[in-house]
Design a protein around this motif. Structure first.
Motif, mmCIF file in Angstrom:
data_model
loop_
_atom_site.group_PDB
_atom_site.id
_atom_site.type_symbol
_atom_site.label_atom_id
_atom_site.label_comp_id
_atom_site.label_asym_id
_atom_site.label_seq_id
_atom_site.Cartn_x
_atom_site.Cartn_y
_atom_site.Cartn_z
ATOM 1 N N VAL A 186 0.844 -1.191 0.000
ATOM 2 C CA VAL A 186 0.000 0.000 0.000
ATOM 3 C C VAL A 186 0.880 1.243 0.000
ATOM 4 O O VAL A 186 1.820 1.363 0.784
ATOM 5 N N ASP A 187 0.561 2.194 -0.913
ATOM 6 C CA ASP A 187 1.360 3.414 -1.053
ATOM 7 C C ASP A 187 0.962 4.437 0.002
ATOM 8 O O ASP A 187 -0.161 4.428 0.523
ATOM 9 N N SER A 188 1.871 5.366 0.259
ATOM 10 C CA SER A 188 1.618 6.391 1.277
ATOM 11 C C SER A 188 0.547 7.384 0.868
ATOM 12 O O SER A 188 0.015 8.115 1.714
ATOM 13 N N LEU A 189 0.195 7.426 -0.418
ATOM 14 C CA LEU A 189 -0.869 8.339 -0.857
ATOM 15 C C LEU A 189 -2.258 7.773 -0.589
ATOM 16 O O LEU A 189 -3.253 8.460 -0.808
ATOM 17 N N SER A 190 -2.354 6.536 -0.145
ATOM 18 C CA SER A 190 -3.658 5.953 0.165
ATOM 19 C C SER A 190 -4.255 6.657 1.380
ATOM 20 O O SER A 190 -3.548 7.049 2.304
ATOM 21 N N GLY A 191 -5.567 6.824 1.343
ATOM 22 C CA GLY A 191 -6.221 7.464 2.480
ATOM 23 C C GLY A 191 -7.570 8.028 2.102
ATOM 24 O O GLY A 191 -8.182 7.622 1.111
ATOM 25 N N LEU A 192 -8.054 8.992 2.890
ATOM 26 C CA LEU A 192 -9.356 9.629 2.692
ATOM 27 C C LEU A 192 -9.127 11.013 2.097
ATOM 28 O O LEU A 192 -8.402 11.830 2.661
ATOM 29 N N TYR A 193 -9.771 11.284 0.962
ATOM 30 C CA TYR A 193 -9.580 12.553 0.265
ATOM 31 C C TYR A 193 -10.895 13.322 0.207
ATOM 32 O O TYR A 193 -11.987 12.762 0.194
ATOM 33 N N SER A 194 -10.768 14.645 0.149
ATOM 34 C CA SER A 194 -11.928 15.506 -0.045
ATOM 35 C C SER A 194 -11.487 16.769 -0.746
ATOM 36 O O SER A 194 -10.296 17.053 -0.868
#
Length: 309
Positions: A269-277
């Protein structure tokens, strides 16, 4: 005194009215035959007793009794008249001429089609309507707009750019179009390449992160799910995203945690994974005309699938 016999067999009906004659026992008798000579009519007409078309291109007229001579009036007409109210240009095709009268009904045939060159035998309708499993086509000239004549190998053509098999359910036959559409949500697929420049994105509370990005256009619907995959630099790379259901003005995703965005490289999993808005000037975009999502590298080409919300 004996009776004088004058040679001749003429009777009053055989001699023009106004003329005198002697024949047999009649001396200086008056003729009774009507004089219908052209000169005596003054440009007028004599009405035929009867007239009948023989369906062979002829009109046979029965003249009233009288004396006739050749000649035409100032309009170029002779003197014997038969009238039929239906014998007018409006009842005759424009490509026909009957006794010098040119018809005026426009002719639609296989050499003068309207609006569909080079298919010259295709003609446009004036109106179309669909009702109760039927398609109604009103040809030009119908409905009080003037007469039209269709003859020969010609067609009335109705065009609708949406009348294609991909818009008809699979296996359904509508006027000869067999549908190929599988019912369900719309899907867009293709390839995309990450940018050479960077933009600011907001992930969680970290505002203004500068990242490369992918852009997808031309899908034409509001996406709900995105999946991307491919090989780059010797690694399997995938992206999965579940876009937010709460959309603000112009389709921007608004509020924290609207989108779950996961990138992986060779199953890591890359560090850019996450919750975006979306907030302020930050460039996360999801709408029917554009999808813009961040990525960690430039010049990477991946396959993608978008699924409608």
């Amino acid at each position: 005194m004996g009776q004088i016999l004058v040679p001749g067999t003429a009777g009053a009906a055989d001699v023009l009215a106004g003329k005198k004659f002697s024949a047999g026992v009649l001396y200086d008798g008056a003729g009774t035959m009507p004089n219908r000579a052209h000169a005596t009519l003054g440009g007028g007409y004599v009405t035929a007793v009867s007239a009948l078309a023989d369906q062979g291109g002829n009109i046979i007229m029965e003249p009233p009794t009288g004396y006739y001579t050749t000649g035409k009036n100032a309009n170029g007409y002779g003197s014997l008249l038969a009238n039929s109210p239906d014998l007018v240009p409006l009842n005759v095709p424009a490509n026909k001429n009957i006794f010098g009268m040119q018809g005026s009904i426009p002719v639609r045939d296989n050499v003068n089609g309207t609006g569909w060159a080079p298919n010259v035998n295709h003609h446009s309708p004036s109106e179309i309507a669909a009702w109760d499993q039927n398609l109604f086509v009103r040809p030009n000239g119908a409905g009080g707009t003037g007469k039209q004549l269709y003859e020969g190998d010609c067609w009335i053509r109705v065009n609708d750019p949406d009348f294609i098999p991909s818009n008809i359910r699979l296996g359904v036959n509508i006027f000869g179009h067999i549908g190929t559409m599988i019912p369900g949500k719309r899907i867009a697929a293709g390839t995309m390449t990450s940018s050479q420049s960077r933009r600011p994105f907001q992930m969680g509370s970290s505002q203004g992160q500068m990242n490369y990005f992918f852009e997808i256009t031309g899908h034409g619907f509001q996406p709900d799910i995105m999946f991307c995959w491919g090989m780059y630099d010797g690694y399997n790379r995938t992206i999965s995203a579940k876009f937010g259901s709460v959309l603000g003005q112009n389709g921007w995703v608004e509020g924290w945690g609207d989108t779950v965005y996961t990138l992986s490289q060779n199953n890591n999993v890359d560090s850019l994974s996450g919750l975006y808005s979306r907030s302020g000037v930050y460039d996360y975009v999801v709408n029917s005309s554009l999808v813009r999502v961040p990525y960690q590298s430039s010049g990477v080409t991946l396959n993608y699938i978008l699924i409608e919300a």
